[in-house]
Design a protein around this motif. Structure first.
Motif, PDB file in Angstrom:
ATOM      1  N   SER A   1      10.868  -7.522  -9.515  1.00  0.00           N
ATOM      2  CA  SER A   1       9.646  -7.954  -8.836  1.00  0.00           C
ATOM      3  C   SER A   1       9.858  -9.327  -8.215  1.00  0.00           C
ATOM      4  O   SER A   1      10.756 -10.071  -8.618  1.00  0.00           O
ATOM      5  CB  SER A   1       8.467  -7.989  -9.818  1.00  0.00           C
ATOM      6  OG  SER A   1       8.756  -8.837 -10.909  1.00  0.00           O
TER       7      SER A   1
ATOM      8  N   ARG B   1      -1.807  -0.757 -18.164  1.00  0.00           N
ATOM      9  CA  ARG B   1      -2.060  -1.719 -17.094  1.00  0.00           C
ATOM     10  C   ARG B   1      -1.896  -3.176 -17.539  1.00  0.00           C
ATOM     11  O   ARG B   1      -1.681  -4.054 -16.710  1.00  0.00           O
ATOM     12  CB  ARG B   1      -3.478  -1.518 -16.530  1.00  0.00           C
ATOM     13  CG  ARG B   1      -3.547  -0.325 -15.585  1.00  0.00           C
ATOM     14  CD  ARG B   1      -4.899  -0.240 -14.917  1.00  0.00           C
ATOM     15  NE  ARG B   1      -4.950   0.851 -13.960  1.00  0.00           N
ATOM     16  CZ  ARG B   1      -4.615   0.696 -12.678  1.00  0.00           C
ATOM     17  NH1 ARG B   1      -4.211  -0.469 -12.217  1.00  0.00           N
ATOM     18  NH2 ARG B   1      -4.685   1.726 -11.856  1.00  0.00           N
TER      19      ARG B   1
ATOM     20  N   TRP C   1      -1.696  -8.038 -15.095  1.00  0.00           N
ATOM     21  CA  TRP C   1      -2.519  -6.838 -14.933  1.00  0.00           C
ATOM     22  C   TRP C   1      -2.044  -6.083 -13.707  1.00  0.00           C
ATOM     23  O   TRP C   1      -1.877  -6.679 -12.642  1.00  0.00           O
ATOM     24  CB  TRP C   1      -3.982  -7.250 -14.788  1.00  0.00           C
ATOM     25  CG  TRP C   1      -4.925  -6.085 -14.588  1.00  0.00           C
ATOM     26  CD1 TRP C   1      -5.111  -5.040 -15.437  1.00  0.00           C
ATOM     27  CD2 TRP C   1      -5.791  -5.872 -13.466  1.00  0.00           C
ATOM     28  NE1 TRP C   1      -6.050  -4.175 -14.946  1.00  0.00           N
ATOM     29  CE2 TRP C   1      -6.490  -4.663 -13.725  1.00  0.00           C
ATOM     30  CE3 TRP C   1      -6.062  -6.566 -12.289  1.00  0.00           C
ATOM     31  CZ2 TRP C   1      -7.429  -4.153 -12.840  1.00  0.00           C
ATOM     32  CZ3 TRP C   1      -7.003  -6.058 -11.405  1.00  0.00           C
ATOM     33  CH2 TRP C   1      -7.675  -4.859 -11.687  1.00  0.00           C
ATOM     34  N   ARG C   2      -1.787  -4.791 -13.894  1.00  0.00           N
ATOM     35  CA  ARG C   2      -1.314  -3.969 -12.789  1.00  0.00           C
ATOM     36  C   ARG C   2      -2.522  -3.509 -11.998  1.00  0.00           C
ATOM     37  O   ARG C   2      -3.261  -2.617 -12.394  1.00  0.00           O
ATOM     38  CB  ARG C   2      -0.535  -2.776 -13.345  1.00  0.00           C
ATOM     39  CG  ARG C   2       0.338  -2.129 -12.330  1.00  0.00           C
ATOM     40  CD  ARG C   2       1.231  -1.106 -13.006  1.00  0.00           C
ATOM     41  NE  ARG C   2       1.400   0.011 -12.107  1.00  0.00           N
ATOM     42  CZ  ARG C   2       1.665   1.247 -12.486  1.00  0.00           C
ATOM     43  NH1 ARG C   2       1.767   1.529 -13.779  1.00  0.00           N
ATOM     44  NH2 ARG C   2       1.814   2.198 -11.596  1.00  0.00           N
ATOM     45  N   ALA C   3      -2.744  -4.165 -10.853  1.00  0.00           N
ATOM     46  CA  ALA C   3      -3.935  -3.864 -10.050  1.00  0.00           C
ATOM     47  C   ALA C   3      -3.707  -2.614  -9.211  1.00  0.00           C
ATOM     48  O   ALA C   3      -4.571  -1.741  -9.130  1.00  0.00           O
ATOM     49  CB  ALA C   3      -4.261  -5.045  -9.140  1.00  0.00           C
ATOM     50  N   PHE C   4      -2.534  -2.522  -8.562  1.00  0.00           N
ATOM     51  CA  PHE C   4      -2.151  -1.344  -7.785  1.00  0.00           C
ATOM     52  C   PHE C   4      -0.751  -0.938  -8.227  1.00  0.00           C
ATOM     53  O   PHE C   4      -0.141  -1.648  -9.027  1.00  0.00           O
ATOM     54  CB  PHE C   4      -2.179  -1.658  -6.282  1.00  0.00           C
ATOM     55  CG  PHE C   4      -3.531  -2.115  -5.812  1.00  0.00           C
ATOM     56  CD1 PHE C   4      -4.544  -1.191  -5.567  1.00  0.00           C
ATOM     57  CD2 PHE C   4      -3.794  -3.471  -5.654  1.00  0.00           C
ATOM     58  CE1 PHE C   4      -5.797  -1.616  -5.162  1.00  0.00           C
ATOM     59  CE2 PHE C   4      -5.033  -3.895  -5.239  1.00  0.00           C
ATOM     60  CZ  PHE C   4      -6.050  -2.974  -4.987  1.00  0.00           C
ATOM     61  N   SER C   5      -0.228   0.114  -7.663  1.00  0.00           N
ATOM     62  CA  SER C   5       1.057   0.591  -8.180  1.00  0.00           C
ATOM     63  C   SER C   5       2.171  -0.435  -7.980  1.00  0.00           C
ATOM     64  O   SER C   5       3.069  -0.547  -8.788  1.00  0.00           O
ATOM     65  CB  SER C   5       1.425   1.935  -7.539  1.00  0.00           C
ATOM     66  OG  SER C   5       1.573   1.743  -6.154  1.00  0.00           O
ATOM     67  N   HIS C   6       2.123  -1.210  -6.899  1.00  0.00           N
ATOM     68  CA  HIS C   6       3.178  -2.204  -6.683  1.00  0.00           C
ATOM     69  C   HIS C   6       2.692  -3.630  -6.839  1.00  0.00           C
ATOM     70  O   HIS C   6       3.487  -4.564  -6.763  1.00  0.00           O
ATOM     71  CB  HIS C   6       3.804  -2.032  -5.293  1.00  0.00           C
ATOM     72  CG  HIS C   6       4.615  -0.782  -5.176  1.00  0.00           C
ATOM     73  ND1 HIS C   6       5.791  -0.614  -5.866  1.00  0.00           N
ATOM     74  CD2 HIS C   6       4.401   0.369  -4.464  1.00  0.00           C
ATOM     75  CE1 HIS C   6       6.284   0.579  -5.592  1.00  0.00           C
ATOM     76  NE2 HIS C   6       5.447   1.206  -4.750  1.00  0.00           N
ATOM     77  N   LEU C   7       1.392  -3.829  -6.996  1.00  0.00           N
ATOM     78  CA  LEU C   7       0.852  -5.184  -7.001  1.00  0.00           C
ATOM     79  C   LEU C   7       0.244  -5.530  -8.353  1.00  0.00           C
ATOM     80  O   LEU C   7      -0.667  -4.857  -8.822  1.00  0.00           O
ATOM     81  CB  LEU C   7      -0.216  -5.334  -5.898  1.00  0.00           C
ATOM     82  CG  LEU C   7      -0.670  -6.768  -5.703  1.00  0.00           C
ATOM     83  CD1 LEU C   7       0.406  -7.594  -4.995  1.00  0.00           C
ATOM     84  CD2 LEU C   7      -1.973  -6.820  -4.931  1.00  0.00           C
ATOM     85  N   ASN C   8       0.788  -6.580  -8.942  1.00  0.00           N
ATOM     86  CA  ASN C   8       0.272  -7.072 -10.222  1.00  0.00           C
ATOM     87  C   ASN C   8      -0.353  -8.451 -10.024  1.00  0.00           C
ATOM     88  O   ASN C   8       0.078  -9.215  -9.163  1.00  0.00           O
ATOM     89  CB  ASN C   8       1.389  -7.199 -11.254  1.00  0.00           C
ATOM     90  CG  ASN C   8       2.082  -5.878 -11.511  1.00  0.00           C
ATOM     91  OD1 ASN C   8       1.625  -4.818 -11.047  1.00  0.00           O
ATOM     92  ND2 ASN C   8       3.181  -5.936 -12.222  1.00  0.00           N
TER      93      ASN C   8
ATOM     94  N   TYR D   1       4.863  -8.604  -6.615  1.00  0.00           N
ATOM     95  CA  TYR D   1       5.134  -7.339  -5.955  1.00  0.00           C
ATOM     96  C   TYR D   1       6.245  -6.655  -6.730  1.00  0.00           C
ATOM     97  O   TYR D   1       7.352  -7.179  -6.855  1.00  0.00           O
ATOM     98  CB  TYR D   1       5.544  -7.558  -4.492  1.00  0.00           C
ATOM     99  CG  TYR D   1       5.751  -6.259  -3.765  1.00  0.00           C
ATOM    100  CD1 TYR D   1       4.660  -5.604  -3.165  1.00  0.00           C
ATOM    101  CD2 TYR D   1       7.001  -5.654  -3.709  1.00  0.00           C
ATOM    102  CE1 TYR D   1       4.828  -4.398  -2.539  1.00  0.00           C
ATOM    103  CE2 TYR D   1       7.178  -4.443  -3.086  1.00  0.00           C
ATOM    104  CZ  TYR D   1       6.082  -3.808  -2.501  1.00  0.00           C
ATOM    105  OH  TYR D   1       6.259  -2.604  -1.882  1.00  0.00           O
TER     106      TYR D   1
END
Lengths: 391, 261
Positions: free
Chosen positions: B43, B152, B217-224, B259
């Motif tokens: 990342s 998450r 926290w994993r907000a979207f599949s590639h974005l934490n 990312y």
């Protein structure tokens, strides 16, 4: 490291103010001022001066109050303004020194203890008749500030009393941390010791404060180090009460100018050579403001141009000869003789007899040193100075 | 000077990040997928740091914080994470970061020692205001243990090691007085119009370490989205540095996003 501590720290970082601890006790142990209330102030030479501010450096440890020559001083109760939280003890009796009635026919000693109890200063308070000195050989001195810098005094024959009439800028220089003090003893005088005044650098700290140099000085009066940075011209308080009319000032000197004149910003001033200055100024030491008589003191900014000056002895800048290093080494002293002339309101003989004039005798190694212009390395050697007065 | 260096640093990292992103725009290449299957995750992360360099706890000589500004502290990091089992993992990163602040504090009897030319020291006790500006850039290596709390949520803790690339620790004292030498030495007033400046940048220690604690926290599949606390464990100044008589610890909270490839 515990998680709870980490969390606490997280909370702590932003509002650091929430972690302010209890205020520490004060460490200072000064007599800031000696105060004479209406029951006591009649003994003072000028009873309008009922609050006497005391310099914070070690020169302030010997407090000499100039008294009215006729006054009784067997039962005086001075009031002291101390550092916040400090206590004062009269050493002989162990009593609280504030408002303690004492016999001041001999000097009295006090101890001041700081609020935190860890620091002490020892003071002597004496009442002295105004004393007139006219011959100066610079043989009487002591080292102040833990032995770092010299301070001159005068004595009378057959008396142990020290008269602290001289002041220097040394306490101001001490804050630059340097060891080459601008006013020093020179042990190869015309007879015995002489004094040497040097224009010295005050280092980066001095430069940052736009005071890159300190000119050596020696003068009648006092030096108040607390103003040395903010208002340096107000730090030099010139003059002591005097009751004789000067005729001329004579003495021995040697002078060597430093190589490069610089200004307040430490920039070179070309086509200018440093010069010494030696002068006597006499001035009216009181004025009436709204019907009340108030003391007047002259400072670095007005010692040469105040309207209450009644006479002076001073030569033009080109008067003084320059010596070589070799001549100084060989002790080839020059002499100066400067006539005193009256000016302004002139000298009133009755006022003179009542000590209503102050006299300032001033020596400096750089004539424009008060404006922080001068050449580092300028040296003025002085010895056997006589202030010849009318009898 | 230090500032322009910092800006250059941020630009270079920004470019690296963008190129990494461009690289990511292409389909996951086989290597990354293979790595993921082996429990390796890559990342890049950017965060904004807020904090200060401060004695802990605040000594009693500090009477009031008149003002505090965090200035601009940015951290950019490339991270490799390795799963050990279902819950535990290792997080190793290479981070370029600024730690900055500007404070103005009121102090009482604060022991100071100022170098005034070679071998010349002014010592004393200052009562009054002290302004401090810190703009330090570091390259840091965090080595953290990660705990997966839920699919998450992730927590991490461990040490970090920093090397000072460029440092600025300077300021001024004003509106107060110095007791020269000791509390009974000559009192010298320094007013607000004539501050006395100081610069201890050269004195800052190069090697630093501390502890880092954070959550992600994993907000979207590639974005934490993540938050970290960095707590310095060695003082910003060496032991024999007497000017500041307290240990000064950098303490920063970072908030940012990652990312994940």
């Amino acid at each position: 490291m515990k998680i709870s501590k980490l969390l606490c720290m997280m909370i702590v970082v932003l509002p650091l103010t929430s972690c302010i601890q209890d205020e520490p006790l004060n460490m200072e142990a000064d007599i800031e001022a000696v105060i004479f209330d209406k029951n006591n102030n009649h003994v003072l030479l000028f009873n309008n001066d009922s609050v006497i501010e005391i310099p914070s450096d070690d020169a302030g440890l010997n407090i000499s109050v100039i008294k009215n020559p006729q006054a009784e001083i067997t039962n005086i109760a001075p009031i002291f303004r101390l550092s916040p939280g400090a206590r004062i003890t009269h050493i002989e009796t162990g009593k609280d020194g504030n408002r303690l009635p004492l016999d001041f026919t001999k000097p009295q000693k006090y101890k001041v203890t700081s609020e935190d109890g860890k620091w002490e200063r020892y003071y002597t308070l004496s009442f002295d008749n105004p004393s007139i000195f006219t011959d100066f050989n610079f043989e009487h001195y002591e080292m102040l500030g833990n032995g770092k810098y010299i301070s001159y005094y005068e004595v009378k024959e057959n008396s142990p009393q020290k008269y602290y009439i001289w002041a220097t800028g040394n306490p101001g220089y001490s804050m630059s941390g340097g060891s080459n003090y601008p006013t020093q003893k020179y042990d190869r005088g015309v007879n015995g010791n002489a004094v040497v005044l040097k224009t010295v650098s005050t280092g980066m700290f001095g430069s940052a404060l736009k005071m890159p140099i300190a000119a050596g000085n020696l003068f009648f009066g006092s030096f108040d180090s607390k103003n040395a940075v903010t208002a340096p011209l107000a730090a030099t308080r010139f003059g002591i009460p005097f009751n004789k009319k000067p005729v001329k000032l004579t003495g021995y000197y040697m002078y060597i100018p430093g190589e490069q004149m610089t200004d307040q910003n430490n920039q070179p001033i070309e086509s200018m050579t440093d010069a010494p200055d030696i002068y006597v100024v006499m001035y009216e030491n009181s004025e009436i403001v709204d019907g009340v008589k108030k003391s007047v003191m002259l400072y670095g900014n007005n010692i040469l141009n105040a309207s209450n000056i009644v006479g002076r002895a001073r030569k033009e800048e080109g008067y003084y000869q320059t010596s070589t290093r070799e001549q100084i080494y060989n002790g080839e002293w020059n002499t100066f003789s400067i006539d005193f002339t009256e000016e302004g309101n002139g000298i009133d003989m009755e006022k003179l007899a009542n000590y209503e004039y102050n006299l300032a005798l001033v020596f400096t190694s750089s004539i424009y040193g008060a404006n922080f212009q001068g050449a580092v390395g300028s040296e003025l050697y002085i010895d056997n100075v006589k202030l010849i007065c009318e009898e | 000077m230090a500032m322009t260096k910092n800006i250059r640093l941020i630009l270079i990292l920004g470019i690296l990040l963008i190129s990494a992103n461009a690289f990511a725009q292409k389909e996951r290449n086989l290597g990354i997928i293979k790595s993921a299957l082996n429990g390796l995750h890559y990342s890049v992360r950017a965060s904004y740091g807020l904090g200060g360099v401060s004695p802990v706890p605040l000594p009693s000589e500090i009477r009031e914080i008149n003002s505090y500004r965090p200035l601009i502290g940015i951290a950019l990091e490339g991270t490799i994470e390795k799963d050990i089992n279902k819950w535990l993992g290792i997080h190793v990163g290479l981070r370029l970061e600024n730690k900055t602040m500007a404070t103005d504090a009121l102090v009482k009897g604060y022991k100071m020692e100022i170098q005034n030319g070679p071998g010349v020291t002014v010592k004393g006790y200052w009562t009054g205001n002290v302004k401090t500006n810190v703009k330090n850039s570091y390259i840091s290596l965090p080595i953290l243990v990660t705990f997966k709390l839920t699919p998450r949520w992730k927590m991490r803790i461990g040490p970090y090691f920093s090397y000072l690339l460029s440092g600025d620790f300077s300021g001024s004292v004003y509106d107060g007085y110095l007791r020269e030498g000791s509390p009974t030495g000559p009192k010298v007033i320094i007013d607000a119009n004539n501050p006395a400046s100081y610069d201890f940048s050269e004195e800052l220690v190069r090697n630093n370490w501390g502890l880092q604690y954070g959550i992600e926290w994993r907000a979207f599949s590639h974005l934490n989205i993540f938050a970290d606390l960095q707590w310095g464990m060695n003082s910003a100044f060496p032991k024999d540095f007497d000017t500041i008589s307290f240990k000064m610890f950098p303490i920063y909270a970072n908030l940012g996003f990652a990312y994940a490839f």
